[in-house]
Scaffold this active site. Structure first.
Site, PDB file in Angstrom:
ATOM      1  N   ASP A   1     -40.135  23.492  -2.444  1.00 53.02           N
ATOM      2  CA  ASP A   1     -40.050  22.660  -3.636  1.00 53.02           C
ATOM      3  C   ASP A   1     -40.901  21.406  -3.522  1.00 53.02           C
ATOM      4  OD1 ASP A   1     -38.395  21.597  -1.676  1.00 53.02           O
ATOM      5  OD2 ASP A   1     -36.552  22.105  -2.722  1.00 53.02           O
TER       6      ASP A   1
ATOM      7  N   ASN B   1     -24.116  19.659  -2.699  1.00 52.85           N
ATOM      8  CA  ASN B   1     -23.557  20.430  -3.824  1.00 52.85           C
ATOM      9  C   ASN B   1     -23.819  21.936  -3.672  1.00 52.85           C
ATOM     10  OD1 ASN B   1     -26.272  20.604  -4.280  1.00 52.85           O
ATOM     11  ND2 ASN B   1     -26.257  19.719  -6.343  1.00 52.85           N
TER      12      ASN B   1
ATOM     13  N   HIS C   1     -26.802  23.361  -3.139  1.00 50.89           N
ATOM     14  CA  HIS C   1     -28.114  23.853  -3.583  1.00 50.89           C
ATOM     15  C   HIS C   1     -28.953  24.375  -2.416  1.00 50.89           C
ATOM     16  CE1 HIS C   1     -30.167  19.580  -3.337  1.00 50.89           C
ATOM     17  NE2 HIS C   1     -30.336  20.232  -2.212  1.00 50.89           N
TER      18      HIS C   1
ATOM     19  N   GLU D   1     -29.860  24.114  -8.245  1.00 46.26           N
ATOM     20  CA  GLU D   1     -28.625  23.345  -8.369  1.00 46.26           C
ATOM     21  C   GLU D   1     -27.514  24.237  -8.939  1.00 46.26           C
ATOM     22  OE1 GLU D   1     -28.906  20.559  -6.956  1.00 46.26           O
ATOM     23  OE2 GLU D   1     -30.165  19.102  -7.984  1.00 46.26           O
TER      24      GLU D   1
HETATM   25  C1  F6R Z   1     -35.729  20.673   0.769  1.00 47.29           C
HETATM   26  C2  F6R Z   1     -34.757  21.418  -0.024  1.00 47.29           C
HETATM   27  C3  F6R Z   1     -33.325  21.005  -0.104  1.00 47.29           C
HETATM   28  C4  F6R Z   1     -32.754  20.465   1.209  1.00 47.29           C
HETATM   29  C5  F6R Z   1     -31.322  20.020   1.013  1.00 47.29           C
HETATM   30  C6  F6R Z   1     -30.745  19.395   2.264  1.00 47.29           C
HETATM   31  O1  F6R Z   1     -37.011  21.255   0.663  1.00 47.29           O
HETATM   32  O2  F6R Z   1     -35.130  22.359  -0.645  1.00 47.29           O
HETATM   33  O3  F6R Z   1     -32.575  22.110  -0.532  1.00 47.29           O
HETATM   34  O4  F6R Z   1     -32.831  21.447   2.190  1.00 47.29           O
HETATM   35  O5  F6R Z   1     -31.244  19.080  -0.030  1.00 47.29           O
HETATM   36  O6  F6R Z   1     -31.385  18.184   2.520  1.00 47.29           O
HETATM   37  P1  F6R Z   1     -31.104  17.378   3.870  1.00 47.29           P
HETATM   38  O7  F6R Z   1     -31.644  18.205   4.965  1.00 47.29           O
HETATM   39  O8  F6R Z   1     -31.888  16.092   3.699  1.00 47.29           O
HETATM   40  O9  F6R Z   1     -29.646  17.179   3.948  1.00 47.29           O
END
Ligand code: F6R
Length: 238
Positions: A67, A134, A136, A141
């Site tokens: 992303d 959450n 995701h 989401e």
């Molecule tokens: C990042 C992504 C997100 C993260 C998730 C966890 O490219 O796609 O899904 O993996 O938000 O983020 P952290 O590791 O910062 O807790």
């Protein structure tokens, strides 16, 4: 789906680095899926360490990131393009990397282009994921339905709040992102999800309730034939 609980974050990073090392040894031309955020930083440090020690070679591999914020300039320190260059790509010999283009004028055309590029590369061999508070994965989401392919998504309050820690006070934080859809993630031949830290314990608990639903997008991984979910003890609530 396989669940592996290890003592701590460093052990999870080493175990996932072992999977990347084996993947590249067995198939040097692998197509790797990569994530950003706090979770993979220790893994990328370990991969860079192994690269410097001559233990891993990325020279024939290519990668696709999950992303990118939209819109955002590649030179913005919080862009995922910048993050990946800083933490990994500038420090290893990867042949080619792709990230959804947060600078594209037409986000819909960019999503189609990105899906076409993934398809032309033959799909993803090994996909790395983190999980949002959450549930995701990528920026898929919690939602009633999911586009299969890459799409422009409005980030939820939960994701915006969780990621605001990376932005300085008063710094503009994009409210939208381009994310790989559920299709490319689930059609990856092999998937690794890292869940680390006590703040992830509540979502980890919901993930392992044994049901698949859009309220916890990561629960779709429970259906994948080759998904391994690594947790440290803090996230596993152990
Ligand atoms: C990042 C992504 C997100 C993260 C998730 C966890 O490219 O796609 O899904 O993996 O938000 O983020 P952290 O590791 O910062 O807790």
């Amino acid at each position: 789906m396989k669940k592996v609980v290890l003592d701590n974050y460093d052990d999870v990073c080493r175990a996932v680095a072992d999977i990347y090392s084996r993947q590249l040894r067995e198939k040097p031309h692998s197509v790797l899926g990569l994530a950003t955020g706090g979770t993979p930083i220790g893994l990328y440090e370990e991969l860079v360490r192994r690269y410097n020690a001559g233990e891993i070679d990325f020279s024939m591999a290519r990668s696709f990131n999950l992303d990118e914020y939209y819109p955002i300039s590649k030179s913005h320190p919080q862009s995922y393009d910048y993050f990946m260059r800083e933490n990994l790509f500038d420090k290893i010999n990867i042949a080619r990397y792709s990230i959804p283009n947060g600078e594209a004028d037409d986000p819909v055309a960019e999503c189609e282009r990105y899906d076409g590029e993934i398809a032309a590369a033959g799909g993803i061999d090994l996909m790395l994921l983190g999980i949002g508070l959450n549930g995701h994965i990528g920026f898929n989401e919690p939602s009633d339905t999911y586009p299969i392919g890459t799409y422009l998504v409005d980030l939820t309050e939960s994701s915006l709040t969780a990621n605001s820690r990376f932005f300085g006070p008063g710094e503009h934080q994009p409210g939208r992102a381009l994310t790989m859809g559920i299709g490319a993630i689930l059609s990856s031949r092999s998937i690794v999800l890292m869940i680390c830290g006590a703040n992830k314990a509540p979502i980890a608990k919901r993930l392992f309730e044994g049901k698949v639903y859009t309220g916890v997008p990561a629960s779709f991984l429970l259906l994948h034939p080759d998904a391994t979910i690594f947790l440290d003890k803090a996230a596993a609530g152990a």
